[in-house]
Design a protein around this motif. Structure first.
Motif, PDB file in Angstrom:
ATOM      1  N   ALA A 159      -2.961   2.479  -9.272  1.00 30.88           N
ATOM      2  CA  ALA A 159      -2.356   1.377  -8.520  1.00 30.88           C
ATOM      3  C   ALA A 159      -0.897   1.199  -8.926  1.00 30.88           C
ATOM      4  N   ALA A 192       2.228  -0.855  -7.251  1.00 32.18           N
ATOM      5  CA  ALA A 192       1.683  -2.208  -7.328  1.00 32.18           C
ATOM      6  C   ALA A 192       2.232  -2.939  -8.551  1.00 32.18           C
ATOM      7  N   SER A 193       2.463  -4.249  -8.400  1.00 36.37           N
ATOM      8  CA  SER A 193       2.853  -5.058  -9.553  1.00 36.37           C
ATOM      9  C   SER A 193       1.596  -5.358 -10.362  1.00 36.37           C
ATOM     10  N   GLN A 247      -0.709  -7.608  -8.397  1.00 33.40           N
ATOM     11  CA  GLN A 247      -1.379  -6.914  -7.277  1.00 33.40           C
ATOM     12  C   GLN A 247      -2.479  -6.001  -7.800  1.00 33.40           C
ATOM     13  N   ARG A 287      -6.204  -6.722  -6.606  1.00 33.35           N
ATOM     14  CA  ARG A 287      -6.670  -5.787  -5.590  1.00 33.35           C
ATOM     15  C   ARG A 287      -7.558  -4.686  -6.152  1.00 33.35           C
ATOM     16  N   VAL A 288      -7.418  -4.390  -7.440  1.00 31.00           N
ATOM     17  CA  VAL A 288      -8.182  -3.278  -8.003  1.00 31.00           C
ATOM     18  C   VAL A 288      -9.178  -3.756  -9.063  1.00 31.00           C
TER      19      VAL A 288
END
Lengths: 362, 288
Positions: B175, B180-181, B184, B188-189
């Motif tokens: 990610a 991705a930050s 995030q 999200r993961v």
């Protein structure tokens, strides 16, 4: 984009993973980092990706300092050995991830995302799997999706960590060729890590052979195979016969020194090792000058080649012949024959990572 | 003669084992559970409802639910942070942290309660300072929440550590490399990957929070209508020979336990389904 690695060192506790590594990777090349496990190749790849930080040294992308750039700012595509697909997302969402996490200003619209993802999925020839979940895919399919996902953000550099390591032989061979074709189409600088010499030699433009945190040799697949710089490279890439003992009396090493003339006076007799590839030795039924006497121990026909094990005094010698040659020779167990090398390479004994002293062909 | 496989125990053995196991369950779990409801309803539904309608009983129920609800966010935050640190990083003192997480399982809850009294009580280390600033912790709701947190904090972390260790950090690294930050990546993961394990841990922690007696008993002060939780309330009523009211309150705890069991079973079923999905047979590679 080119990658410059300058004086990179990395330690884990007392273990030296990388010892002052210098490497230039020109734009658009496909480079293999090849070595046994624990040689530091994966650590080097992770340092290039920004997932690990080096203790010393610099990483430059396109000539610009990138050593302290965060992984998410490096614009690097990374492909993992075990795919690392997001297991709760569909294939489509996996590939779309990199586009969806972009800052609002740069984020493409939903229809552009859809278009881009479907393009990538057809590039990896898996557009028919868009709605599946990673668990419903085979290993080869997962790795191709992982590659599509990495390419979605248009990386400047593509890094692959043992990309085919978890796949079975047949799928691995297919994917190898497929990766090579893909690279030729995209022309993005790519580095992949492997411990499989065949894979490195077949796919890469250049092979970087590593051992114990150091680079042993950098060269084209042909160079590293047919002209190994060190005994390690010789032994790691393909089979080799090493004549250790009593080299003083070893005919081939003597020949090597004589032919070399001036350089030969460097090391005293007896402290050299002679390396000969099994397919670089010819077997003769009649004695000729500079040939070694040997006795046939076993004859194994393996596919297109015939592997012959012979004993030269107390040393075991392995020779590979073509089937045609074996039909001419009709070798059988217990026969006395003569061995003549086509190419011998002599290294001073005790050089594990040293340079070659001599090189010659008969 | 019939052919018997080596692992096929004789029939009488299987029956005996079943009878022993089920008999034990019935005697020590089923029978008390039935008794709770039997005693609570012995004098009719009206007496049962009267027992629950008592203001002190209602305040005890609300306090118990409130304390459990207050403990959940802390449990989630601490559990995820600890599991994340242990599963995804290597650092000095990692094994010490793992041992510390298990401490509440090893220490008697009464001792835990006493520790809080020693720290926050009027004679304790922080007592004078707290009195000066007019903050009440011991014999007040904050003390109950603290004691509850102490006994419940291992559950979420214990559930998540093996799960996150098994999942590794590849997906998170993927990610990040995709831009991705940290935020995030987490939402999200990480969260979607651990949500069922997290929920399972929360359910267990919640059950423990509602049922906790020892630690809470020491710090609460048993002020009726104020710092009396449901388990403490049951004890007080029972000691006062108000058996119907005591069992009525106990039946609420028993009902909460049954709800927990159902929720736990549902989550377990979902988790199993998800792992099955991950290890499902792969379709053959399609050759183009």
């Amino acid at each position: 984009m080119s990658i410059d690695i300058r004086n990179i060192s990395k330690r884990f506790g007392n273990f030296v993973a990388l010892d002052n590594i210098n490497l230039d990777i020109p734009t658009g090349e496909l480079v293999a980092l090849l070595g046994p496990s624990g040689c530091g190749k994966t650590t080097l790849l992770r340092i290039i990706a920004g997932m690990e930080s080096a203790d010393e040294g610099q990483v430059l992308f396109g000539g610009a300092e990138a050593t302290h750039l965060h992984a998410r700012e490096r614009q690097v595509g990374f492909v993992f050995q075990h795919y690392a697909l997001f297991r709760h997302m569909s294939v489509f969402e996996n590939v779309a991830f990199g586009l969806r996490v972009k800052p609002r200003k740069e984020r493409p619209s939903e229809s552009e995302i859809r278009k881009r993802v479907m393009e990538l999925l057809s590039l990896v020839q898996l557009d028919w799997l868009a709605d599946r979940y990673p668990s419903q895919l085979s290993g080869g399919q997962r790795q191709r999706i992982a590659l599509a996902r990495a390419l979605a953000v248009e990386p400047k550099v593509l890094l692959l960590d043992e990309p085919f390591g978890a796949l079975d032989t047949k799928v691995r061979k297919e994917l190898r060729r497929w990766l090579r074709r893909l690279h030729d189409e995209m022309h993005i600088s790519s580095v992949f890590v492997t411990h499989d010499q065949e894979e490195a030699l077949e796919v890469a433009d250049r092979v970087v052979v590593m051992n114990k945190g150091r680079i042993e040799q950098v060269g084209s697949p042909d160079q590293v195979y047919s002209n190994p710089a060190t005994p390690f490279v010789y032994q790691f890439l393909g089979n080799v016969n090493v004549f250790h003992s009593r080299l003083q009396g070893n005919l081939w090493a003597e020949v090597a020194r004589r032919e070399d003339g001036a350089g030969g006076e460097g090391g005293g007799a007896g402290d050299s090792l002679a390396f000969v590839r099994p397919h670089d030795i010819d077997i003769l039924r009649e004695p000729v000058p500079d040939a070694l006497g040997a006795e046939v121990r076993y004859v194994h026909p393996i596919g297109p080649v015939v592997r012959v094990e012979l004993a030269h005094q107390s040393e075991l010698v392995e020779v590979e012949l073509t089937r045609e040659r074996q039909e001419e020779l009709q070798l059988a167990q217990g026969q006395s024959v003569w061995l003549k090398p086509r190419q011998v390479r002599v290294f001073p004994a005790g050089t594990v990572a040293g340079e070659a002293l001599q090189d010659f062909s008969i | 003669m019939t052919v018997r496989r080596a692992n096929n125990e004789p029939r009488w053995m299987r029956v005996l084992l079943l009878v022993v196991a089920l008999g034990f369950l019935a005697l020590f779990l089923g029978f008390p559970l039935v008794t709770v409801f039997y005693e609570a309803l012995k004098k009719g539904v009206d007496a049962y409802l009267a027992g629950l309608a008592d203001p002190e009983a209602r305040s005890a129920i609300l306090l118990t639910l409130g304390v459990a609800a207050a403990a959940i966010p802390f449990n989630i935050a601490f559990g995820v942070a600890a599991a994340w640190a242990i599963a995804k990083f290597d650092f000095r003192g990692k094994s010490l942290l793992i041992t510390l997480i298990d401490l509440p399982f090893a220490v008697s809850p009464v001792v835990a309660g006493l520790l809080f009294v020693l720290i926050f009580g009027s004679q304790g280390w922080l007592g004078p300072w707290l009195a000066e600033h007019d903050i009440k912790i011991i014999f007040a709701i904050p003390g109950i929440v603290l004691a509850t947190l102490f006994v419940t904090f291992p559950f979420v972390a214990r559930e998540l550590i093996p799960l996150m260790q098994a999942q590794g950090k590849d997906e998170e690294e993927a990610a990040v490399s995709l831009g991705a930050s940290g935020w995030q990546m987490f939402w999200r993961v990480t969260v979607p990957n651990i949500k069922w394990g997290l929920l399972y841990g929360v359910i267990l922690a919640n059950a423990r929070a509602m049922g906790e007696f020892g630690a809470v008993s020491v710090v609460s002060g048993h002020i009726r209508g104020e710092t009396n939780t449901l388990p403490l309330h049951v004890e007080i009523l029972y000691n006062e020979y108000q058996s119907v009211a005591a069992f009525a309150s106990a039946s609420i705890l028993a009902l909460l336990a049954l709800v927990t069991l159902v929720a736990k079973t549902v989550v377990e079923w979902r988790m199993r389904k998800e792992t099955e999905m991950l290890t499902a047979d792969l379709p053959p590679e399609k050759t183009e």
